[in-house]
Scaffold this active site. Structure first.
Site, short mmCIF file in Angstrom:
data_model
loop_
_atom_site.label_atom_id
_atom_site.label_comp_id
_atom_site.label_asym_id
_atom_site.label_seq_id
_atom_site.Cartn_x
_atom_site.Cartn_y
_atom_site.Cartn_z
N ASN A 30 1.79 -5.67 4.78
CA ASN A 30 -0.06 -4.76 4.20
C ASN A 30 0.18 -5.55 2.65
O ASN A 30 0.83 -4.09 1.97
CB ASN A 30 -0.88 -4.05 4.79
CG ASN A 30 -2.11 -4.17 4.76
OD1 ASN A 30 -1.77 -3.93 3.42
ND2 ASN A 30 -2.78 -3.76 5.66
N LYS A 31 0.22 -6.76 1.93
CA LYS A 31 0.04 -6.68 0.88
C LYS A 31 -0.61 -5.58 0.52
O LYS A 31 -0.71 -5.69 -0.88
CB LYS A 31 -0.57 -7.82 0.47
CG LYS A 31 0.36 -9.23 1.23
CD LYS A 31 0.14 -10.74 0.73
CE LYS A 31 0.58 -11.81 1.50
NZ LYS A 31 -0.09 -13.16 1.45
N ARG B 251 -4.69 6.87 -0.40
CA ARG B 251 -3.58 6.79 -0.19
C ARG B 251 -2.90 7.00 -1.85
O ARG B 251 -2.06 7.80 -1.19
CB ARG B 251 -3.35 5.12 -0.62
CG ARG B 251 -2.20 4.90 -0.63
CD ARG B 251 -1.78 3.03 -0.38
NE ARG B 251 -2.13 2.76 1.21
CZ ARG B 251 -3.35 2.41 1.53
NH1 ARG B 251 -4.27 2.28 0.95
NH2 ARG B 251 -3.77 2.92 3.11
N LYS C 266 -10.25 2.53 -7.24
CA LYS C 266 -9.94 3.26 -5.50
C LYS C 266 -8.66 3.97 -6.05
O LYS C 266 -8.36 4.83 -5.28
CB LYS C 266 -9.79 1.87 -5.30
CG LYS C 266 -9.74 2.39 -3.38
CD LYS C 266 -9.47 1.16 -2.67
CE LYS C 266 -8.82 1.89 -1.61
NZ LYS C 266 -8.35 0.46 -0.40
N LYS D 200 -1.92 -2.89 0.67
CA LYS D 200 -1.12 -1.38 0.88
C LYS D 200 -0.29 -1.54 -0.55
O LYS D 200 -0.03 -0.50 -0.97
CB LYS D 200 -1.01 -1.38 1.84
CG LYS D 200 -1.45 -0.58 3.01
CD LYS D 200 -0.29 -0.50 4.26
CE LYS D 200 -1.05 0.02 5.95
NZ LYS D 200 0.02 0.57 6.74
N ASP E 137 1.05 5.09 7.41
CA ASP E 137 -0.36 4.45 8.52
C ASP E 137 -1.15 5.67 8.09
O ASP E 137 -1.33 6.27 7.35
CB ASP E 137 0.61 5.23 9.79
CG ASP E 137 -0.04 4.39 11.19
OD1 ASP E 137 0.35 3.10 11.46
OD2 ASP E 137 -0.69 4.87 11.79
N SER E 138 -2.14 4.32 8.02
CA SER E 138 -3.93 4.50 7.80
C SER E 138 -4.84 4.23 8.85
O SER E 138 -4.72 3.33 9.69
CB SER E 138 -3.61 3.89 6.47
OG SER E 138 -3.33 2.57 6.28
N GLY F 233 -8.63 -5.30 3.98
CA GLY F 233 -9.02 -4.22 4.64
C GLY F 233 -10.67 -4.20 5.18
O GLY F 233 -11.73 -4.75 4.96
#
Ligand code: ITT
Length: 181
Positions: A10-11, A169, A163, A13, A66-67, A143
């Protein structure tokens, strides 16, 4: 600078973890080999298993993330199925399911799994509370960010810099860094 391998495809993340850890003196290297994702109701065992599997395969200490998005009115859905729902339904269909719903609270959760080869995995969990917006707003992030409202603006509107100061995160990574030190 200390180097750390982050196993993720996942870019979004990767960009966030790279930026957050760069400010703490780490160089983050992305590895896209992947790992088997367990089917579980909670994120911790998925991250733990993935970190152990990937560190043993690569012979390196690794982190994984993992989210998921847990919507309270939907009993925590999509939760551990967030990637599947994002890919197959997308934000517009999630908003459709939430149509007419006044209870819009939700939690973003990120579990950082860390493991060294031959060692046991550790997990660090971060959460942030918000609300499901009524429409997609903002072009930042990735996302579910355009539908996650945090204090009146979506993560998509806030952009990475803001963010990354308050996100699930960031909170999980802060716990990981505290443990490392
Ligand atoms: P990996 O290779 O790291 O597993 P993934 O995208 O499959 O990447 P997950 O299994 O953890 O990741 O699924 C999480 C889902 O939730 C995925 O659709 C993400 O886009 C979404 N998500 C996670 N963190 C997010 C964030 O900070 N903002 C918006 N959406 C997020």
């Amino acid at each position: 600078m200390r180097k750390i391998v982050f196993v993720t495809g996942n870019k979004g993340k990767f960009r966030e973890v790279k930026d957050i850890l760069a400010s703490k003196g780490f160089e983050v290297v992305q590895n896209t080999d992947g790992y088997p994702e367990l089917q579980e109701d909670t994120l911790e065992p998925i991250a733990a298993y993935g970190a152990k599997w990937a560190s043993s395969k690569l012979g390196l200490p690794v982190i994984v993330d993992d989210s998921g998005l847990f919507i309270n009115a939907l009993n925590g859905f999509p939760g551990p199925y967030s990637a599947f729902v994002e890919k197959n339904l997308g934000n517009s269909r999630v908003l459709k399911v939430m149509e007419g719903e006044t209870e819009r609270s939700a939690v973003f959760k990120s579990v950082i799994g860390y493991c060294e080869p031959g060692g046991e995995p550790l997990t660090f969990t971060g959460t942030v509370k918000g609300n499901i917006a009524f429409e997609e707003l903002g072009a930042g992030g990735f996302g579910y960010d355009p539908i996650f409202d945090y204090n009146g603006k979506t993560f998509g509107e806030l952009g990475d810099e803001v963010k990354n100061k308050v996100s699930h995160r960031r909170r999980a990574l802060d716990k990981f860094l505290e443990w490392l030190e």
